[in-house]
Each structure stands twice: as structure tokens, then as C-alpha cells.
Design a protein around this motif. Structure first.
Motif, PDB file in Angstrom:
ATOM      1  N   CYS A  18       0.421  -1.125  -0.280  1.00  0.00           N
ATOM      2  CA  CYS A  18       0.082   0.126   0.242  1.00  0.00           C
ATOM      3  C   CYS A  18       0.646   0.698  -0.164  1.00  0.00           C
ATOM      4  O   CYS A  18       0.347   2.309  -0.671  1.00  0.00           O
ATOM      5  CB  CYS A  18      -0.758   0.088   0.982  1.00  0.00           C
ATOM      6  N   LEU A  19       1.767   1.427   0.983  1.00  0.00           N
ATOM      7  CA  LEU A  19       2.689   2.815   0.840  1.00  0.00           C
ATOM      8  C   LEU A  19       3.407   2.417  -0.990  1.00  0.00           C
ATOM      9  O   LEU A  19       4.175   3.724  -1.156  1.00  0.00           O
ATOM     10  CB  LEU A  19       3.899   2.258   1.835  1.00  0.00           C
ATOM     11  N   LEU A  20       3.514   0.951  -1.516  1.00  0.00           N
ATOM     12  CA  LEU A  20       4.909   1.162  -2.183  1.00  0.00           C
ATOM     13  C   LEU A  20       4.058   1.968  -3.370  1.00  0.00           C
ATOM     14  O   LEU A  20       4.330   3.191  -4.183  1.00  0.00           O
ATOM     15  CB  LEU A  20       4.727  -0.216  -2.639  1.00  0.00           C
ATOM     16  N   ASP A  21       2.898   1.531  -3.320  1.00  0.00           N
ATOM     17  CA  ASP A  21       1.838   2.624  -4.118  1.00  0.00           C
ATOM     18  C   ASP A  21       1.835   4.071  -4.441  1.00  0.00           C
ATOM     19  O   ASP A  21       0.992   4.435  -5.342  1.00  0.00           O
ATOM     20  CB  ASP A  21       0.552   2.346  -4.107  1.00  0.00           C
ATOM     21  N   HIS A  22       1.783   4.309  -3.371  1.00  0.00           N
ATOM     22  CA  HIS A  22       1.878   5.901  -2.713  1.00  0.00           C
ATOM     23  C   HIS A  22       3.658   6.456  -2.634  1.00  0.00           C
ATOM     24  O   HIS A  22       3.376   7.080  -2.283  1.00  0.00           O
ATOM     25  CB  HIS A  22       1.253   6.317  -1.657  1.00  0.00           C
ATOM     26  N   GLY A  23       4.771   5.114  -3.475  1.00  0.00           N
ATOM     27  CA  GLY A  23       5.626   6.440  -3.537  1.00  0.00           C
ATOM     28  C   GLY A  23       6.564   6.434  -2.164  1.00  0.00           C
ATOM     29  O   GLY A  23       8.015   6.488  -1.645  1.00  0.00           O
ATOM     30  N   ILE A  24       5.973   4.720  -1.529  1.00  0.00           N
ATOM     31  CA  ILE A  24       6.745   5.322  -0.017  1.00  0.00           C
ATOM     32  C   ILE A  24       7.310   3.482   0.069  1.00  0.00           C
ATOM     33  O   ILE A  24       6.650   2.553   0.301  1.00  0.00           O
ATOM     34  CB  ILE A  24       6.557   5.173   1.298  1.00  0.00           C
TER      35      ILE A  24
END
Length: 346
Positions: A162-168
Motif C-alpha cells: 500500500c505504501l509502495l503504491d504511494h511511492g514510499i
């Protein structure tokens, strides 16, 4: 499930405090060593119509004139994605030049209202862009010990995605309610996705090395091993922290009433407790060598005049939060991030 609490771990600090690589002394034959690496150098609540005014203090002007204490460090955490962390805490962090680690519950973002309003993805993006640390705290904040393997995969693994999907790219996980650190099934899945994990304990200190001489530290950290008979998963998946709570004991958060013996603290009493906890590192950190770091976890920032007005245990008033940050600033504490900690295998 194991009931023996592992305390602490062997960590590395990627710190902006020094411009050189410093390897702090570690006992030969233990699991790892501390490093300071050079590459990062450098109401229950009521909501007012406007943000409370932060008291005047020339922190930004005189920060350079405040000498950082060689033996005092702190890691500031925020859990559960509350909007009031962004609205009230962030301006105070900015004022005193501190960065913090924010553990996000992905499905809570862009949700809630009034006292339970959560941050937006734009809020989180701004925190990330400004150098704050964004880490994972599951998808829905469940009791991990009660979940099936597939549910654990979703809560733990999907929160990273989920965070990867927002660049984190989150590398650190925080257990909801401080539960799951002693459950091999939970920890095995956490270790698939994250480098470290944080839990809660009665002591704020995470120790940066451990060996047979740690009797002086007990009960803080008798072992670096998560499981006494398993040296594969070590204390990096059970990092200590202290949750800033003004109500302790047999208190029902759901019903907001005491169901047995409870202790209550007002602003003044909590400030004294905070000062005691953050300075508990003093007996271990000497001559510039850091072997213990306090990690303090905040949740909801409220606008009550005093904590005696609050029935939610994890509340902290804006006034008290600023008082605590001012204390850290004026006494030369160096604020690190959870991502500044690294485990160094030997």
C-alpha cells in the motif's frame, strides 16, 4: 507463543550527528554492533475553528546556538494516522527542527471525522517530502494474534505494498496494540517484508548491544533473541518503545471507564514522567557512546487545556506536546528516525 520478552537489539544508527563513520564498541562474539554511518550526515477532543497558536520561542533562530548533547538522543513516533498529528504536532516539530516517524494504517487514511479524522495521502506525501519517516502499521489495525495466516499476509504484506503504491518503501513495521512480537507465526511474516519491527514495553529504552554483562540493564534487555531457542529472528523484530499514556491500568478504552485499578496523570505529572523516561538513557550513554535510545510513541494530539479533561488514554494536549518538544530542544537532544536504526550482523 513465547512469553519471555526479548528486550532490545543490536542496531546501527545512520545519524546526522557526526561526519565520520563511528563504530561503537561491541562485545566480540555477540550478534552485532552499533554504527553511525556517514551517508545521512547532516475530547475526548474538541476541534477549534483554527489551529491553536504555538507559543513564541526562537527555536529556529537559536537552534545552531544550542549545543547537541553528546549522550542524549530520542526517536519520536506517531501511530495510527490521526489528522491531528499533522495539524497540531507537525508545526511544533517544524518549530524545534525535529523529524519523526509516522506509522500508517493504510485503510484508515482519508477516512474518519471529528476526533477520529485521519490524514490524507496528501498529508502523508508532504510529511515524506519534508524528511519525516513513513512506516507501516497494518491495513486495519487488528489484533494480529487472532488472525489466520492469509489474514496476516494481508495485514502485514499488503500494508507494505500500500505504501509502495504511494511511492514510499517502508522497511519497518509496528505491531498494533504491541501484540504479536512473541508469536513466531506473526514474526515470520513480518520478517519477510520488513527489516525491523517495533513493539511496546514498560521501558522506553532500546539497547544497541547486548551480552552477558547486561545484568545492570535488567529488566530492560536480558537477551537479543526473540525466541530463546531460535537465533534466526533476533531482537530487531521487537524494538522497545514507550507509549505516551496518561491513563494506565484496568481501563476500558472502548467504554472509557476504569474497570479496576487505574492511574491518572495530568499535564504536569505526564511531563515529569516524560522527562524521567527520556533521561533514563543517562546511566548507559557516556563519553559520546550511545548504547541506549528512548523511543516515545504518540497517538492523538488534543486541544483540551489539561489531560485531566481527557478520557482517552493516548491523548496528549497541544500544550504538553510543545512543552516536551521544547524540553528536548533546549537540552540538546538529537532526534533520530526509526529508519536511522540498522541491524549489523557479525
Amino acid at each position: 507463543m513465547r512469553n519471555t520478552r526479548p528486550y532490545g537489539m543490536i542496531l546501527g544508527i545512520i545519524s546526522s550527528l557526526f561526519f565520520v563513520l563511528i563504530v561503537l564498541q561491541a562485545t566480540p562474539g555477540i550478534f552485532g554492533q552499533i554504527q553511525i554511518l556517514p551517508d545521512q550526515i547532516e475530547e475526548d477532543s474538541y476541534l477549534p475553528a483554527s489551529i491553536p497558536e504555538i507559543s513564541s520561542h526562537n527555536a529556529n533562530e537559536n537552534r545552531n546556538s544550542i549545543d547537541l548533547h553528546p549522550n542524549k538522543v530520542i526517536i519520536i513516533n506517531f501511530d495510527d494516522s490521526y489528522k491531528n498529528q499533522f495539524t497540531y504536532a507537525k508545526p511544533i516539530l517544524d518549530k524545534y527542527g525535529f523529524k519523526a516517524t509516522f506509522f500508517q494504517v493504510c485503510n484508515w487514511i482519508d477516512s474518519g471525522s471529528e476526533e477520529n479524522e485521519k490524514m490524507t495521502w496528501n498529508d502523508i506525501a508532504e510529511l515524506h517530502l519534508e524528511g519525516h519517516d513513513i512506516q507501516a502499521h497494518t491495513m486495519t489495525h487488528p489484533h494480529l494474534d487472532e488472525l489466520s495466516p492469509s489474514e496476516l499476509e494481508y495485514e502485514i504484506g499488503q500494508s507494505k505494498q500500500c505504501l509502495l503504491d504511494h511511492g514510499i518503501n517502508s522497511t519497518i513495521f509496528a505491531y498494533p496494540y504491541g501484540e504479536g512480537w512473541d508469536n513466531p507465526e506473526v514474526v515470520n511474516i513480518v520478517s519477510k517484508y520488513y527489516d525491523r519491527a517495533r513493539t511496546n514495553s514498560e521501558t522506553p529504552l532500546t539497547f544497541l548491544n547486548c551480552d552477558d554483562t547486561l545484568e545492570d540493564y535488567l529488566p530492560a534487555q536480558p537477551s537479543c533473541s526473540t525466541y530463546p531457542d531460535n537465533d534466526t529472528l533476533v531482537g530487531k523484530y521487537a524494538v522497545n518503545s514507550w507509549s505516551h499514556r496518561h491513563i494506565e491500568g484496568d481501563y476500558s478504552t472502548a467504554d472509557r471507564r476504569c474497570e479496576g485499578t487505574c492511574s491518572y496523570y495530568n499535564n504536569s505529572q505526564m511531563f515529569e514522567k516524560f522527562v524521567e523516561h527520556v533521561n533514563s538513557q543517562d546511566k548507559y550513554n557516556t563519553n559520546g557512546s550511545i548504547v541506549a535510545i528512548p523511543i516515545v510513541v504518540y497517538h492523538t494530539i488534543v486541544t483540551y487545556p489539561d489531560l485531566s479533561d481527557s478520557k482517552r488514554p493516548v491523548d496528549i494536549t497541544v500544550k504538553l506536546f510543545e512543552e516536551e518538544m521544547r524540553y528536548l530542544h533546549d537540552n540538546g537532544f538529537k532526534a533520530l528516525l526509526m529508519s536511522d536504526l540498522a541491524y549489523d550482523d557479525i
